[in-house]
Write a protein that holds these residues in place. Structure first.
Motif, PDB file in Angstrom:
ATOM      1  N   HIS A  67     -10.789 -14.798 -18.689  1.00 11.84           N
ATOM      2  CA  HIS A  67     -11.087 -15.660 -18.201  1.00 11.84           C
ATOM      3  C   HIS A  67     -10.859 -17.131 -19.237  1.00 11.84           C
ATOM      4  CE1 HIS A  67     -11.690 -12.310 -15.927  1.00 11.84           C
ATOM      5  NE2 HIS A  67     -12.211 -12.948 -14.728  1.00 11.84           N
ATOM      6  N   ALA A  68     -10.498 -17.234 -20.439  1.00  9.97           N
ATOM      7  CA  ALA A  68      -9.758 -18.199 -20.677  1.00  9.97           C
ATOM      8  C   ALA A  68      -8.621 -18.451 -20.770  1.00  9.97           C
ATOM      9  CB  ALA A  68     -10.814 -18.770 -22.230  1.00  9.97           C
ATOM     10  N   HIS A  69      -8.702 -20.012 -20.582  1.00  9.41           N
ATOM     11  CA  HIS A  69      -7.317 -20.156 -20.392  1.00  9.41           C
ATOM     12  C   HIS A  69      -6.755 -20.220 -21.248  1.00  9.41           C
ATOM     13  CE1 HIS A  69      -7.085 -21.984 -16.511  1.00  9.41           C
ATOM     14  NE2 HIS A  69      -8.064 -23.311 -16.567  1.00  9.41           N
ATOM     15  N   VAL A  70      -7.338 -20.654 -22.482  1.00  9.68           N
ATOM     16  CA  VAL A  70      -6.153 -20.251 -23.622  1.00  9.68           C
ATOM     17  C   VAL A  70      -4.940 -18.609 -23.842  1.00  9.68           C
ATOM     18  CG1 VAL A  70      -7.873 -18.977 -25.082  1.00  9.68           C
ATOM     19  CG2 VAL A  70      -6.521 -20.644 -26.697  1.00  9.68           C
ATOM     20  N   TYR A 106     -16.613 -19.518 -10.161  1.00  9.07           N
ATOM     21  CA  TYR A 106     -17.249 -18.656 -11.389  1.00  9.07           C
ATOM     22  C   TYR A 106     -16.323 -18.877 -12.922  1.00  9.07           C
ATOM     23  CZ  TYR A 106     -18.021 -15.635  -7.467  1.00  9.07           C
ATOM     24  OH  TYR A 106     -18.330 -14.595  -6.028  1.00  9.07           O
ATOM     25  N   GLY A 107     -17.460 -19.382 -13.540  1.00  8.81           N
ATOM     26  CA  GLY A 107     -17.685 -19.710 -14.985  1.00  8.81           C
ATOM     27  C   GLY A 107     -17.273 -18.858 -16.330  1.00  8.81           C
ATOM     28  N   LEU A 108     -16.761 -19.286 -17.464  1.00 13.17           N
ATOM     29  CA  LEU A 108     -17.443 -18.672 -18.132  1.00 13.17           C
ATOM     30  C   LEU A 108     -18.833 -17.808 -18.881  1.00 13.17           C
ATOM     31  CD1 LEU A 108     -15.125 -20.466 -20.687  1.00 13.17           C
ATOM     32  CD2 LEU A 108     -14.330 -18.739 -19.663  1.00 13.17           C
ATOM     33  N   LYS A 109     -18.670 -16.641 -19.273  1.00 13.06           N
ATOM     34  CA  LYS A 109     -20.134 -16.404 -19.032  1.00 13.06           C
ATOM     35  C   LYS A 109     -21.280 -16.907 -20.456  1.00 13.06           C
ATOM     36  CE  LYS A 109     -18.909 -14.253 -15.340  1.00 13.06           C
ATOM     37  NZ  LYS A 109     -18.904 -15.721 -14.209  1.00 13.06           N
ATOM     38  N   THR A 117     -23.359 -19.247 -15.958  1.00  9.07           N
ATOM     39  CA  THR A 117     -22.096 -19.916 -15.870  1.00  9.07           C
ATOM     40  C   THR A 117     -21.828 -20.886 -16.486  1.00  9.07           C
ATOM     41  OG1 THR A 117     -20.732 -20.556 -13.980  1.00  9.07           O
ATOM     42  CG2 THR A 117     -21.246 -18.209 -14.171  1.00  9.07           C
ATOM     43  N   HIS A 118     -20.726 -21.437 -17.190  1.00  9.95           N
ATOM     44  CA  HIS A 118     -20.926 -22.714 -17.420  1.00  9.95           C
ATOM     45  C   HIS A 118     -21.061 -23.271 -16.344  1.00  9.95           C
ATOM     46  CE1 HIS A 118     -16.265 -22.121 -16.685  1.00  9.95           C
ATOM     47  NE2 HIS A 118     -16.081 -24.036 -16.960  1.00  9.95           N
ATOM     48  N   LEU A 119     -20.353 -22.926 -14.975  1.00 10.75           N
ATOM     49  CA  LEU A 119     -20.211 -24.022 -14.009  1.00 10.75           C
ATOM     50  C   LEU A 119     -21.547 -23.599 -12.683  1.00 10.75           C
ATOM     51  CD1 LEU A 119     -16.721 -23.383 -12.903  1.00 10.75           C
ATOM     52  CD2 LEU A 119     -17.407 -25.348 -13.917  1.00 10.75           C
ATOM     53  N   GLY A 120     -22.558 -23.319 -13.414  1.00 10.47           N
ATOM     54  CA  GLY A 120     -23.948 -23.237 -12.994  1.00 10.47           C
ATOM     55  C   GLY A 120     -24.152 -21.895 -12.565  1.00 10.47           C
ATOM     56  N   ARG A 121     -25.025 -21.624 -11.880  1.00 10.10           N
ATOM     57  CA  ARG A 121     -26.126 -20.369 -11.635  1.00 10.10           C
ATOM     58  C   ARG A 121     -25.292 -19.757 -10.484  1.00 10.10           C
ATOM     59  NH1 ARG A 121     -30.874 -18.432 -14.190  1.00 10.10           N
ATOM     60  NH2 ARG A 121     -31.367 -20.339 -15.466  1.00 10.10           N
TER      61      ARG A 121
END
Length: 130
Positions: A67-70, A106-109, A117-121
Motif C-alpha cells: 500500500h505504498a506508492h513505491v 486508510y493510511g500506512l499502518k 495509520t499515518h492518516l490517523g486512527r
C-alpha cells in the motif's frame, strides 16, 4: 497516537489520494484493457491483510509493502520500460488502489495495530480515541 496527520494536512493527503486514483483510472482507460480486468484485480493488494494473522508487526509490514506508492510506481515504470502492457496496467491498477485507500483515509499502518495509520486512527481505534 503521535505521527498521524491531522487537520488540513490530513485532508490534503486524502484529496491527493483521490487525484492519484483518478489519474491512474484515466491512464488505465487509455490502455485498451477492459474494466473487468480492473475490477478483478483492484482489491488484490488487500490480500496483504493476511499478514495480520501473524500479528500486528508482520501485518503492518505486509500491508505497507502493498500500500505504498513505491512498489506500484515501480511496477508501472517497469511495464513501460520493458514494453510489457500487462505489467504496466497491473501498476496502474495498483496505483489506483493505493489512491483509493488514501482518499478514504486508510493510511500506512503502524505496528501498534491495524487502526493506527499515518492518516490517523480508523475503525474501532478511532471510536476509542478521545
Amino acid at each position: 497516537m503521535s505521527g498521524a496527520a491531522e487537520g488540513g494536512v490530513r485532508a490534503l493527503l486524502r484529496v491527493e489520494g483521490a487525484c492519484v486514483l483518478f489519474a491512474a483510472c484515466w491512464l488505465y482507460a487509455q490502455s485498451g484493457y477492459g474494466w473487468g480486468v480492473f475490477a478483478l484485480c483492484f482489491l488484490a493488494p488487500d490480500l496483504a491483510f493476511l499478514g495480520y494473522l501473524a500479528g500486528p508487526r508482520v501485518g503492518a509490514c505486509c500491508y505497507n509493502a502493498t500500500h505504498a506508492h513505491v512498489g506500484a510506481i515501480a511496477c508501472f515504470v517497469a511495464g513501460r520500460l520493458l514494453a510489457q502492457p500487462a505489467l504496466l496496467v497491473a501498476g496502474l491498477i495498483w496505483i489506483a488502489h493505493v489512491g483509493f485507500d488514501r482518499a478514504l483515509g486508510y493510511g500506512l499502518k503502524y505496528a501498534s495495530g491495524f487502526g493506527d495509520t499515518h492518516l490517523g486512527r480508523i475503525g474501532r481505534a478511532a471510536r476509542r480515541a478521545p
